[in-house]
Design a protein around this motif. Structure first.
Motif, PDB file in Angstrom:
ATOM      1  N   GLY A 339       0.817  -1.210   0.000  1.00 36.05           N
ATOM      2  CA  GLY A 339       0.000   0.000   0.000  1.00 36.05           C
ATOM      3  C   GLY A 339       0.850   1.259   0.000  1.00 36.05           C
ATOM      4  O   GLY A 339       0.522   2.246  -0.667  1.00 36.05           O
ATOM      5  N   LEU A 340       1.950   1.232   0.756  1.00 37.21           N
ATOM      6  CA  LEU A 340       2.837   2.391   0.791  1.00 37.21           C
ATOM      7  C   LEU A 340       3.468   2.627  -0.581  1.00 37.21           C
ATOM      8  O   LEU A 340       3.550   3.776  -1.045  1.00 37.21           O
ATOM      9  CB  LEU A 340       3.923   2.187   1.845  1.00 37.21           C
ATOM     10  CG  LEU A 340       5.000   3.274   1.912  1.00 37.21           C
ATOM     11  CD1 LEU A 340       4.386   4.634   2.226  1.00 37.21           C
ATOM     12  CD2 LEU A 340       6.071   2.913   2.935  1.00 37.21           C
ATOM     13  N   GLN A 342       2.240   1.873  -3.431  1.00 41.06           N
ATOM     14  CA  GLN A 342       1.225   2.423  -4.319  1.00 41.06           C
ATOM     15  C   GLN A 342       0.902   3.881  -3.967  1.00 41.06           C
ATOM     16  O   GLN A 342       0.677   4.714  -4.865  1.00 41.06           O
ATOM     17  CB  GLN A 342      -0.052   1.578  -4.246  1.00 41.06           C
ATOM     18  CG  GLN A 342      -1.106   1.973  -5.274  1.00 41.06           C
ATOM     19  CD  GLN A 342      -0.622   1.819  -6.695  1.00 41.06           C
ATOM     20  OE1 GLN A 342      -0.083   0.780  -7.070  1.00 41.06           O
ATOM     21  NE2 GLN A 342      -0.800   2.866  -7.507  1.00 41.06           N
ATOM     22  N   LYS A 343       0.890   4.185  -2.691  1.00 34.03           N
ATOM     23  CA  LYS A 343       0.659   5.563  -2.246  1.00 34.03           C
ATOM     24  C   LYS A 343       1.719   6.495  -2.823  1.00 34.03           C
ATOM     25  O   LYS A 343       1.401   7.596  -3.319  1.00 34.03           O
ATOM     26  CB  LYS A 343       0.670   5.618  -0.720  1.00 34.03           C
ATOM     27  CG  LYS A 343       0.605   7.025  -0.133  1.00 34.03           C
ATOM     28  CD  LYS A 343       0.784   6.977   1.378  1.00 34.03           C
ATOM     29  CE  LYS A 343       0.891   8.381   1.977  1.00 34.03           C
ATOM     30  NZ  LYS A 343       1.132   8.336   3.444  1.00 34.03           N
ATOM     31  N   ASP A 346       1.173   6.873  -6.586  1.00 34.45           N
ATOM     32  CA  ASP A 346       0.051   7.769  -6.877  1.00 34.45           C
ATOM     33  C   ASP A 346       0.455   9.240  -6.703  1.00 34.45           C
ATOM     34  O   ASP A 346      -0.145  10.132  -7.326  1.00 34.45           O
ATOM     35  CB  ASP A 346      -1.128   7.454  -5.946  1.00 34.45           C
ATOM     36  CG  ASP A 346      -1.761   6.103  -6.253  1.00 34.45           C
ATOM     37  OD1 ASP A 346      -1.528   5.570  -7.352  1.00 34.45           O
ATOM     38  OD2 ASP A 346      -2.466   5.574  -5.370  1.00 34.45           O
ATOM     39  N   ALA A 347       1.453   9.473  -5.871  1.00 32.57           N
ATOM     40  CA  ALA A 347       1.930  10.838  -5.652  1.00 32.57           C
ATOM     41  C   ALA A 347       3.055  11.211  -6.616  1.00 32.57           C
ATOM     42  O   ALA A 347       3.678  12.264  -6.468  1.00 32.57           O
ATOM     43  CB  ALA A 347       2.419  10.986  -4.210  1.00 32.57           C
ATOM     44  N   MET A 382       6.165  11.705   2.845  1.00 32.56           N
ATOM     45  CA  MET A 382       5.064  10.814   2.466  1.00 32.56           C
ATOM     46  C   MET A 382       5.049   9.504   3.261  1.00 32.56           C
ATOM     47  O   MET A 382       4.068   8.765   3.203  1.00 32.56           O
ATOM     48  CB  MET A 382       5.149  10.490   0.977  1.00 32.56           C
ATOM     49  CG  MET A 382       4.901  11.660   0.049  1.00 32.56           C
ATOM     50  SD  MET A 382       3.153  12.160   0.002  1.00 32.56           S
ATOM     51  CE  MET A 382       2.387  10.710  -0.694  1.00 32.56           C
TER      52      MET A 382
END
Length: 383
Positions: A339-340, A342-343, A346-347, A382
């Protein structure tokens, strides 16, 4: 163009490294984006090739120029350099060409990248004993670890100059020197250091590295180093018009290889890739690999404690400078690393998601010299 100029002039940086206009790219240990000059060299050659014979335009001058550049990067002789695409292929050439007997053994590290594992594992089918190196941590390979697991029947040790997940950079010179004193061959997968850290071959017998990571070159365009004294003792597993002598392109009655490492270049080259590789090597030499190494270690010195302050465990965080690299890999128990990853993506922050044999997942950061401190600060924010 100097490293200082790139980092001080954002317009210059974005012009020379177009990926920086849209993303924070921190995955150079995977597949790099192409710098402007590399892409331009490939584009220019491709355009020229629409109106003439592809080979006539640059052959054999490009091969000669490329060998000179690679020889400078590796501190070797030009006739010890062959252009053999992917690292997997080059290492397979060496493994297949070795003259080993059934009582011989070789030593590899099972947790190295598969390109430097499978070619050697395949020799077990010939009755060769393939030993797996024991270490105290992922990629943590010390000279004493290697020397403690070889014997009088060991013919070759195959290792990576830097572990692709943990980022631990081995002392390949010390290992190679000790092995040569024992008449044991040393093969180095250098894809994770060539272009990032000085990777010389004084105590190395074979070396392979593709261009698509730290060299900032295209995929499938790589170099293979074969020590001059060994070139007559190992033959390639493939044969073609380029590596076997054929006057006037007429097949002869006997197979006679070309002299030097050219014997490993069987047929027509990946000329588009070679043009890109040449441009990439020119860039590395212009910036200076020593300068790049200093910059990568400077970035690491700031980034590792900043990541740790966010509660993550960094692999080999306390590694000495001679064993540290541009790879910063981290995890946290119970954290959703997928998830990290992908986070961050996405940024607009490109990292790599990796895992070890036990299934533990990691986020891997691998910034290059052109990444700025502001970009790294953004990543940490982030986390």
């Amino acid at each position: 163009m100097t490293l200082a100029e790139i980092l001080a002039n954002e317009a210059l940086r974005q012009r020379e490294f177009p990926v920086a206009r849209e993303k924070i790219f921190l995955a150079h240990a995977g597949d790099c984006p192409l710098p402007r000059r590399v892409a331009q060299a490939i584009s220019d050659y491709a355009q020229q090739a629409t109106s003439s014979d592809q080979e006539t335009l640059i052959f054999p001058a490009a091969l000669d120029d490329g060998r000179k550049l690679a020889a400078r990067l590796l501190s070797c002789h030009e006739d010890e350099v062959a252009f053999v695409g992917p690292t997997s292929l080059a290492l397979s050439f060496i493994a297949s060409g070795l003259k080993l007997r059934q009582r011989d053994n070789l030593l590899i590290y099972h947790d190295d990248y598969p390109s430097n594992v499978y070619p050697w594992m395949a020799l077990a089918g010939q009755g060769i004993e393939v030993r797996l190196l024991n270490t105290r941590g992922l990629g943590l390979i010390r000279p004493q670890d290697v020397l403690g697991q070889v014997d009088e029947n060991t013919r070759l040790v195959a290792l990576a100059s830097c572990h692709f997940v943990s980022g631990y950079r081995i002392d390949h010179a010390a290992i190679g020197k000790a092995l040569r004193e024992r008449n044991i061959l040393f093969c180095l997968d250098a894809i994770q250091t060539l272009g990032a850290f000085p990777t010389t071959i004084e105590h190395v017998d074979f070396l392979a590295a593709d261009a698509h990571k730290w060299l900032l070159g295209p995929c499938g365009a790589g170099v293979l180093y074969v020590r001059r004294e060994l070139q007559e003792k190992i033959n390639p597993p493939i044969h073609g018009w380029h590596n076997v002598r054929c006057s006037n392109f007429v097949a002869q009655e006997q197979i006679v290889y070309r002299r030097g490492a050219k014997k490993f270049e069987a047929g027509s080259q990946n000329l588009l890739g070679l043009v890109g590789l040449i441009a990439a090597m020119e860039l590395m030499l212009e910036i200076g690999v020593d300068n790049i190494a200093v910059e990568l270690l400077r970035k690491r010195a700031w980034l590792v404690p900043a990541v740790q302050a966010k509660g993550y465990t960094v692999l080999h965080a306390a590694a000495a400078a001679q064993n540290a690299s541009g790879i910063i890999t981290f995890f946290a128990s119970g954290q959703d690393l997928t998830g990290l990853h992908q986070k961050l993506l996405d940024a607009g922050i490109v990292t790599s998601l990796r895992a070890d044999r036990a299934g533990q997942r990691y986020v891997r950061l691998s910034p290059h010299f052109y990444n700025t401190d502001a970009e790294l600060q953004r990543v940490v924010e982030m986390l």
